[in-house]
Write a protein that holds these residues in place. Sequence first.
Motif, short mmCIF file in Angstrom:
data_model
loop_
_atom_site.label_atom_id
_atom_site.label_comp_id
_atom_site.label_asym_id
_atom_site.label_seq_id
_atom_site.Cartn_x
_atom_site.Cartn_y
_atom_site.Cartn_z
N ALA A 133 0.84 -1.20 0.00
CA ALA A 133 0.00 0.00 0.00
C ALA A 133 0.88 1.25 0.00
O ALA A 133 0.56 2.23 -0.68
N ALA A 134 2.00 1.23 0.73
CA ALA A 134 2.92 2.37 0.74
C ALA A 134 3.49 2.61 -0.66
O ALA A 134 3.60 3.76 -1.10
N ASP A 135 3.86 1.53 -1.36
CA ASP A 135 4.37 1.66 -2.73
C ASP A 135 3.31 2.29 -3.63
O ASP A 135 3.62 3.17 -4.45
N LEU A 136 2.08 1.84 -3.49
CA LEU A 136 0.98 2.34 -4.32
C LEU A 136 0.73 3.82 -4.05
O LEU A 136 0.53 4.61 -4.97
N LYS A 137 0.75 4.21 -2.77
CA LYS A 137 0.57 5.63 -2.42
C LYS A 137 1.66 6.48 -3.06
O LYS A 137 1.38 7.54 -3.62
N LEU B 45 -6.06 -0.40 4.38
CA LEU B 45 -4.80 -1.09 4.12
C LEU B 45 -3.69 -0.47 4.96
O LEU B 45 -3.54 0.76 4.98
N ASN B 46 -2.94 -1.29 5.66
CA ASN B 46 -1.74 -0.82 6.34
C ASN B 46 -0.67 -0.62 5.28
O ASN B 46 -0.70 -1.25 4.22
N ASP B 47 0.29 0.24 5.54
CA ASP B 47 1.32 0.53 4.54
C ASP B 47 2.08 -0.71 4.09
O ASP B 47 2.53 -0.77 2.95
N ASP B 48 2.22 -1.71 4.96
CA ASP B 48 2.98 -2.90 4.57
C ASP B 48 2.12 -4.02 3.99
O ASP B 48 2.63 -5.08 3.63
#
Length: 86
Positions: A32-36, A58-61
């Motif tokens: 999710a962090a990558d997508l953000k 979604l959590n960032d990981d």
Amino acid sequence: MSLGELFEDEPAKNIDVVVEGRRVTAGPDTTAADLKAQVGLSEDEILTYRTPQGFEALNDDDVVATEVDEGAELQAQPLADSYVFG
């Protein structure tokens, strides 16, 4: 764990999701962090999506391809101090 690891006979694959109205591709290991970061969202936002049971976050990981279905619509919500949806 990727989709390929969960289902050894099926290779991991990319899925298309919609983030803030924009169709993007999430790879089999995209978090999710990558997508953000890919769509230019702030680290201080969280991605949410609707399920039959209500809203989920979604959590960032979290690996996007293992958490949501193809074509899922994800919305960014701001995080405020101690509130999930500021």
